[in-house]
Design an enzyme around this catalytic site. Structure first.
Site, PDB file in Angstrom:
ATOM      1  N   ASN A  12       0.873  -1.177   0.000  1.00 43.45           N
ATOM      2  CA  ASN A  12       0.000   0.000   0.000  1.00 43.45           C
ATOM      3  C   ASN A  12       0.908   1.224   0.000  1.00 43.45           C
ATOM      4  O   ASN A  12       1.468   1.585   1.021  1.00 43.45           O
ATOM      5  CB  ASN A  12      -0.884  -0.048   1.260  1.00 43.45           C
ATOM      6  N   LYS A  14       0.215   4.258  -0.397  1.00 48.90           N
ATOM      7  CA  LYS A  14      -0.424   5.462   0.173  1.00 48.90           C
ATOM      8  C   LYS A  14      -0.170   6.683  -0.724  1.00 48.90           C
ATOM      9  O   LYS A  14      -0.076   6.533  -1.944  1.00 48.90           O
ATOM     10  CB  LYS A  14       0.051   5.668   1.608  1.00 48.90           C
ATOM     11  N   HIS A  98      -9.556   1.388   4.841  1.00 47.89           N
ATOM     12  CA  HIS A  98      -8.286   1.522   5.573  1.00 47.89           C
ATOM     13  C   HIS A  98      -8.505   2.465   6.763  1.00 47.89           C
ATOM     14  O   HIS A  98      -9.304   3.405   6.667  1.00 47.89           O
ATOM     15  CB  HIS A  98      -7.217   2.080   4.630  1.00 47.89           C
ATOM     16  N   GLU A 100      -6.879   4.837   7.846  1.00 45.21           N
ATOM     17  CA  GLU A 100      -6.669   6.263   7.539  1.00 45.21           C
ATOM     18  C   GLU A 100      -7.922   6.851   6.883  1.00 45.21           C
ATOM     19  O   GLU A 100      -8.272   8.011   7.128  1.00 45.21           O
ATOM     20  CB  GLU A 100      -5.433   6.420   6.639  1.00 45.21           C
ATOM     21  N   GLU A 170      -5.593  -4.867  10.638  1.00 41.57           N
ATOM     22  CA  GLU A 170      -4.557  -3.866  10.856  1.00 41.57           C
ATOM     23  C   GLU A 170      -4.830  -3.119  12.159  1.00 41.57           C
ATOM     24  O   GLU A 170      -5.618  -2.163  12.165  1.00 41.57           O
ATOM     25  CB  GLU A 170      -4.545  -2.859   9.698  1.00 41.57           C
ATOM     26  N   GLY A 176       2.365   2.253  10.787  1.00 41.49           N
ATOM     27  CA  GLY A 176       3.336   3.344  10.643  1.00 41.49           C
ATOM     28  C   GLY A 176       4.055   3.708  11.924  1.00 41.49           C
ATOM     29  O   GLY A 176       4.695   4.751  12.011  1.00 41.49           O
ATOM     30  N   SER A 216       3.261  -2.197  10.428  1.00 45.94           N
ATOM     31  CA  SER A 216       4.711  -2.299  10.660  1.00 45.94           C
ATOM     32  C   SER A 216       5.290  -3.659  10.276  1.00 45.94           C
ATOM     33  O   SER A 216       6.193  -4.168  10.953  1.00 45.94           O
ATOM     34  CB  SER A 216       5.055  -1.941  12.114  1.00 45.94           C
TER      35      SER A 216
HETATM   36  P1  PGA Z   1       2.727   0.270   7.711  1.00 44.91           P
HETATM   37  O1  PGA Z   1       1.269   0.497   7.093  1.00 44.91           O
HETATM   38  O2  PGA Z   1       3.255  -1.016   7.120  1.00 44.91           O
HETATM   39  O3  PGA Z   1       3.514   1.465   7.309  1.00 44.91           O
HETATM   40  O4  PGA Z   1       2.564   0.150   9.187  1.00 44.91           O
HETATM   41  C1  PGA Z   1       0.385  -0.562   6.886  1.00 44.91           C
HETATM   42  C2  PGA Z   1      -0.901  -0.047   6.249  1.00 44.91           C
HETATM   43  O5  PGA Z   1      -1.324   1.064   6.584  1.00 44.91           O
HETATM   44  O6  PGA Z   1      -1.515  -0.737   5.400  1.00 44.91           O
END
Ligand code: PGA
Length: 254
Positions: A12, A14, A98, A100, A170, A176, A216
């Site tokens: 992803n 982003k 997601h 976010e 998640e 992140g 992560s």
């Molecule tokens: P990350 O994000 O691997 O940077 O923690 C995962 C995601 O948001 O799908």
């Protein structure tokens, strides 16, 4: 390592990468991962790079995903992207709900369910994201939150559609942050989601649906996470932005 379900690892990206940067990344991945057959591989660039990336991966084992999609078939929705537009670039997957998008853009389970219907109508496989916040975990509400999100976001999906749907667990506190869920936490949440699928559908569906872990994921923890019985892949954010780290995650998972 033989698993009942084929692993699916998706990057992803982003809101990152110009078209030129996206092409560099995907060309590198194509070379590094050319021989991988054991894992379904998906890249999810921003909308602006879908067209060019789709051309480069045409003759490869990489599949294309989008990061979001509108729930309507088309029309007067300024700034939005419909499923038929994604189909033009052979998009096979779309990340929906997601955290976010839930947090910053107010996406609800009901909206995610409508988007999932629209994706299936276009034969695009949704990757539906669920996960608890740190506060919810600390208050012992993880399972209640996951149950609400799973029931709400999958609402109305037929058994056939469910079999073409991927769930991504998640935990919001792991996204992140560099702090991944422990293997025990991940396995427990995945097994819980699978039990819910058995309740909502049946044992056969529960056994076949793939549940990715996200939050992560990096080369150093991929092997352990991917070997858990109910973890069937990864949704990778930060570590999907570099050829080395994404391909090492894939290689360490096989
Ligand atoms: P990350 O994000 O691997 O940077 O923690 C995962 C995601 O948001 O799908």
């Amino acid at each position: 390592m033989e698993k009942e379900r084929k692993l699916i690892i998706a990057g992803n990206w982003k809101m990152n990468k110009t078209v030129a940067e996206a092409l560099d990344l995907v060309r590198g991945l194509k070379l590094e991962l050319a021989n991988v057959k054991e894992v379904d591989l998906v890249v999810c660039p921003p909308f602006t790079a879908l067209c060019e990336v789709s051309k480069v991966i045409l003759d490869s084992n990489l599949r294309l995903g989008a990061q979001n999609m509108n729930e309507h078939p088309g029309g007067a929705y300024t700034g939005e992207i419909a499923a038929f537009m994604l189909k033009e670039f052979s998009v096979r997957y779309v990340i929906l709900g997601h955290s976010e998008r839930r947090t910053y853009y107010g996406e609800t389970d009901a909206l995610v369910a409508r988007k999932a219907q629209a994706a299936h109508a276009a034969a695009i496989k949704p990757i539906i994201c669920v996960g608890e916040t740190l506060e919810e975990r600390e208050q012992g509400r993880t399972e209640a939150v996951l149950e609400r999100q799973v029931r709400g976001s999958l609402a109305g999906l037929t058994k056939e559609q469910m079999l073409e749907t991927i769930i991504a667990y998640e935990p919001v506190w792991a996204i992140g942050t560099g702090r991944n869920a422990t293997p025990e936490q991940a396995q427990e949440a995945h097994a819980f989601i699978r039990r819910l699928l058995a309740e909502l559908y049946d044992e056969g569906v529960a056994r076949r649906v793939r549940i990715q872990y996200g939050g992560s994921v990096k080369p150093s923890n991929a092997r352990e996470l991917m070997s858990l019985p109910d973890v069937d892949g990864a949704l990778v954010g930060g570590a999907s932005l570099e050829v080395r780290s994404f391909s090492d995650i894939v290689k360490n998972s096989i």
